[in-house]
Design an enzyme around this catalytic site. Structure first.
Site, PDB file in Angstrom:
ATOM      1  N   ASP A 243      -0.142   8.684   7.119  1.00  0.00           N
ATOM      2  CA  ASP A 243       1.294   8.965   7.048  1.00  0.00           C
ATOM      3  C   ASP A 243       1.746   9.742   8.282  1.00  0.00           C
ATOM      4  O   ASP A 243       0.936  10.349   8.999  1.00  0.00           O
ATOM      5  CB  ASP A 243       1.554   9.772   5.771  1.00  0.00           C
ATOM      6  CG  ASP A 243       2.978   9.650   5.252  1.00  0.00           C
ATOM      7  OD1 ASP A 243       3.844   9.106   5.967  1.00  0.00           O
ATOM      8  OD2 ASP A 243       3.230  10.127   4.126  1.00  0.00           O
TER       9      ASP A 243
ATOM     10  N   ASP B   7      10.100   4.035   1.440  1.00  0.00           N
ATOM     11  CA  ASP B   7       9.929   4.891   0.263  1.00  0.00           C
ATOM     12  C   ASP B   7      10.843   4.452  -0.867  1.00  0.00           C
ATOM     13  O   ASP B   7      10.714   4.948  -1.991  1.00  0.00           O
ATOM     14  CB  ASP B   7      10.216   6.361   0.620  1.00  0.00           C
ATOM     15  CG  ASP B   7       8.982   7.032   1.196  1.00  0.00           C
ATOM     16  OD1 ASP B   7       7.884   6.456   1.069  1.00  0.00           O
ATOM     17  OD2 ASP B   7       9.117   8.120   1.774  1.00  0.00           O
TER      18      ASP B   7
HETATM   19  C1  DGJ Z   1       5.951   9.766   2.765  1.00  0.00           C
HETATM   20  C2  DGJ Z   1       5.378   8.488   2.238  1.00  0.00           C
HETATM   21  O1  DGJ Z   1       6.183   7.416   2.612  1.00  0.00           O
HETATM   22  C3  DGJ Z   1       5.240   8.580   0.747  1.00  0.00           C
HETATM   23  O2  DGJ Z   1       4.783   7.364   0.231  1.00  0.00           O
HETATM   24  C4  DGJ Z   1       4.303   9.705   0.416  1.00  0.00           C
HETATM   25  O3  DGJ Z   1       3.027   9.402   0.890  1.00  0.00           O
HETATM   26  C5  DGJ Z   1       4.811  10.997   1.002  1.00  0.00           C
HETATM   27  N1  DGJ Z   1       5.088  10.868   2.403  1.00  0.00           N
HETATM   28  C6  DGJ Z   1       3.824  12.102   0.794  1.00  0.00           C
HETATM   29  O4  DGJ Z   1       4.186  13.260   1.424  1.00  0.00           O
END
Ligand code: DGJ
Length: 756
Positions: free
Chosen positions: A491, A561
């Protein structure tokens, strides 16, 4: 021969299966002028299109009006400051302070295959599964033309590289600049990867824009005069704008018309621009954004740009997308998972956020494994003392208060249930509240004397530094080797600000953005080399780094997301404009959806996730019984259709983004013996007839049997229609029964029937 040189007219002709790209060298000074890009030509005598026999004429005939020539000639790679007032591709500052550049032809060579771009992701010639670069030139289905040009006043050599694919209508371009030593140091202030010339007053452009949870919205406009561009100066390709541009005839649509697509294989700052100038010359340029870019090129050194892929389609946007999909599936993604069904995962992020422990994760895994889910992914919050998003990035050791018994214990327990285990990390970041920051405050990107801009209460690690990269890698390695971890979600949750590196020094601070990106690439390369069987999923606060550069390292990227299936219809349409469905991370979400608050049928959430990698992101122990009971059926659906979704040709049939009512897409197997049609009716209508759907991409002469996948029986119903491909495509079928209520979906499976 895909690359030909015609000595008589000094013309280069590059042929892909259906397209031709031509340029020629003119005048004593060796100007490199574009001639043509479009449908494949058999005749090569089009050198007249360079218009050098027209006023203002080339400088050797009319030096008095040299400036006029410079300002209208269709340069293959335009220089700076010498009369071409359109946007340039290349500028410098030499030791005397001069910024002008010119690009004059010297020589060419044709290479079999496609040389690697040092330190950069790039397409490769060989389609042999998982072989990155052809050592066996016999297998190569790509050749490369290198044009060496010079800018003698600056002592620079400029190598324009064109790699021409023989199996897909795509050309990859990049540029290398070499300092031959007239100056000890030249500052490169702009080195774009490619420039393209067109002519006409009736083009549209497509750009993609967005924000967090609303990535890659398609934005089409008529191309008026002046410069029109998207760019990122955020240190990543970004949620906001996307490293892609299409130039298309204004009458082009999904299935008809001329479309040129340009995609940048890079994950950092970029610019993608179309400029229509006074004489209706249209120049498309693409490359690293020149904003805050200044690269020192010492005598003897070479700078290599990332590459731009261009694709031409004579049959609308759909064909352009399919070309990109084939190219990226076969010539960019290296992962061993590329052609494999990915394990169905369940991710605990929206199930628990930071509030979990070993017991909770095992309870999710127990239930999930009973239902047929194959991989548990432990997301953010397992390390340091991270109980919310304000600490511990950089402290990659397990929080044993949460994970009692440690990571290995948890992984072993999950494995005992017959499930694989995956983990989340954010390796590029450092929290001010972390042991790492307390020990190494200078490891964060920041400017001494300024309060650094905080974002999600974190800073970015200075990955331009080898020591920081080595440390980061050692931490990742330790975790990944400490247990049987088979998947990693990488990430990146903030963009770059405060461009300052403690080691780069004043002279080189303008290299920070690009060096950062190279640092990320180096780390990912080390990771996949050390852990070749790890399934890597890139992610950046959702889909802020969904770009071709990342696909070189990971076969899939978290798309957004926002998992609401209705929002995903638009996000998937934009993403699939360039990227194959096999790359799009997609999960069945919890409801009401955490981003939109919308409640949609579980079934429909599954249909939409099926168009990507497919997985779950919810607390399977707590969702309604009826939804949970549907999971085994969805899993059967995935196993039944994923091979087709992953490897087939994608067709957009109807766009909810455009019609605000319904969406439909289709995937057709390469041999056209099978297809899967997904129809999502977003908004229910009263007193509504069945909807006529004209299918695409089928063989008009084949007969197909059509069946609906029934979620209750987890099998296909009896055949409801048997028709020839021509009727299915030109007359269409009536889709019935999904118009009462909102958010209804249907899967229709077509199979060729062989008639005795
Ligand atoms: C952003 C990601 O897109 C989410 O899926 C998740 O992993 C969060 N970060 C966790 O902090």
């Amino acid at each position: 021969m895909p690359i030909t040189y015609l000595d008589k007219t000094k013309t280069f002709k590059l042929d892909t299966p259906n397209t031709t790209y031509m340029f020629r060298i003119v005048d004593d000074e060796g100007f490199i002028l574009h001639l043509y890009y479009g449908r494949r030509l058999t005749d090569e005598n089009i050198d007249d299109l360079a218009r050098i026999e027209e006023p203002p004429f080339v400088p050797s005939k009319n030096n008095r009006d040299r400036g006029s020539f410079m300002d209208c000639a269709p340069f293959e790679y335009p220089g700076h400051g010498l009369g071409d007032y359109r946007d340039d591709a290349f500028s410098v500052i030499n030791e005397e302070g001069y910024s002008a550049t010119s690009i004059n032809y010297k020589s060419y060579k044709i290479l079999p295959g496609k040389p690697k771009l040092p330190g950069l992701p790039a397409t490769f010639a060989n389609t042999n599964k998982n072989i990155e670069q052809s050592s066996d030139k016999q297998n190569s289905i790509c050749n490369t033309l290198e044009i060496t040009a010079e800018d003698s006043a600056n002592g620079l050599e400029i190598i324009l590289s064109y790699s021409v694919f023989e199996d897909v209508d795509a050309i990859a371009r990049s540029v290398r600049v070499r300092n031959t030593g007239k100056y000890q140091n030249i500052k490169l202030t702009k080195v774009l990867s490619a420039s393209y010339e067109f002519y006409g007053d009736d083009y549209d452009t497509i750009f993609m824009h967005g924000t967090w949870a609303r990535e890659r919205n398609i934005d089409r406009e008529h191309l008026g005069y002046g410069k029109h561009y998207v760019s990122s100066t955020r240190g990543e390709s970004s949620h906001q704008e996307h490293p892609f541009i299409a130039l298309l005839s204004s009458d082009a649509n999904e299935d008809y018309g001329d479309v040129y697509g340009f995609s940048f294989v890079y994950s950092g700052n970029f610019i993608a621009q179309a400029e229509r100038s006074q004489f209706d010359n249209v120049r498309v340029t693409m490359g690293i954004s020149p904003v805050d870019f200044c690269w020192n090129l010492k005598a003897g050194e070479e700078f290599c740009t990332p590459e731009v892929i261009s694709v031409y389609s004579d049959a609308g946007l759909g064909k352009m997308s399919r070309n990109f999909h084939d190219l990226y599936r076969n010539h960019l993604i290296r992962s061993p998972y590329k052609d494999m069904k990915r394990p169905i995962l369940i991710n605990n992020w929206e199930a628990t956020y930071f509030n979990f422990d070993t017991e909770k994760l095992i309870s999710i895994a127990q239930k999930a494994s009973q239902l047929g889910i194959e991989l548990l992914v432990m997301d953010d919050g397992w390390f340091g003392h991270r109980d919310n998003d304000s600490s511990s990035l950089g402290d990659w050791y397990v929080n044993e208060n949460k994970l009692k018994g440690g990571l290995k214990y948890l992984v072993d327990e999950v494995n005992k249930l017959g499930m694989k285990f995956g983990i989340w990390m954010e390796p590029e970041m450092i929290s001010p509240d972390s042991d790492l920051y307390r020990a190494h405050p200078d490891w964060a990107i920041q400017i001494p004397g300024r309060t650094p801009v905080m974002s999600r209460e974190q800073y970015v690690l200075d990955l331009t530094r080898q020591d920081v990269r080595d440390y980061t890698f050692s931490q990742m390695e330790k975790i990944l080797k400490s247990a049987n971890i088979e998947y990693l979600k990488w990430d990146m949750n903030r963009q770059l600000t405060d461009l300052g590196s403690a080691l780069l020094g004043a002279e080189s601070m303008g290299e920070l953005y690009h060096r950062y990106c190279l640092g990320v690439y180096e780390l990912q390369e080390r990771l996949i080399t050390e852990f070749p069987n790890l399934l890597l999923e890139n992610c950046s606060g959702g889909g802020a780094r969904f770009d071709p550069g990342m696909l070189y390292y990971s076969p899939q990227i978290w798309t957004s997301d926002d998992m609401d299936p209705v929002e995903r219809l638009k996000i998937h349409e934009g993403t699939a404009l360039v990227y194959p469905l096999s790359t799009m991370g997609a999960h069945v979400c919890d409801c009401p959806n955490h981003s939109t608050g919308r409640t949609t049928p579980f079934e429909t959430r599954g249909y939409v996730a099926l168009s990507g990698t497919f997985g779950y992101e919810l607390d399977v122990t707590r969702i309604p019984e009826a939804d949970r009971n549907m999971i085994p059926s969805q899993i059967k659906m995935y196993h039944r259709y994923n091979d087709l979704v992953r490897s087939g040709d994608y067709y957009r049939v109807a766009s909810y983004r455009e019609n605000h009512e319904w969406d439909c897409w289709e995937v057709v197997s390469k041999d056209k013996s099978e297809a899967l049609v997904t129809v999502i009716n977003v908004i229910g209508r009263v007193n509504y007839k069945s909807r006529l759907v004209k299918l695409k991409g089928l063989d008009p002469d084949k007969i197909y049997s059509l069946k609906v996948f029934n979620m209750e029986t987890a099998a296909e119903d009896e055949e409801f229609l048997r028709l020839r491909g021509d009727a299915l495509m030109y007359a269409g079928i009536n889709v019935k029964g999904i118009y009462h209520g909102d958010f209804k979906g249907r899967l229709i499976h077509l199979n060729e029937v062989t008639v005795q």
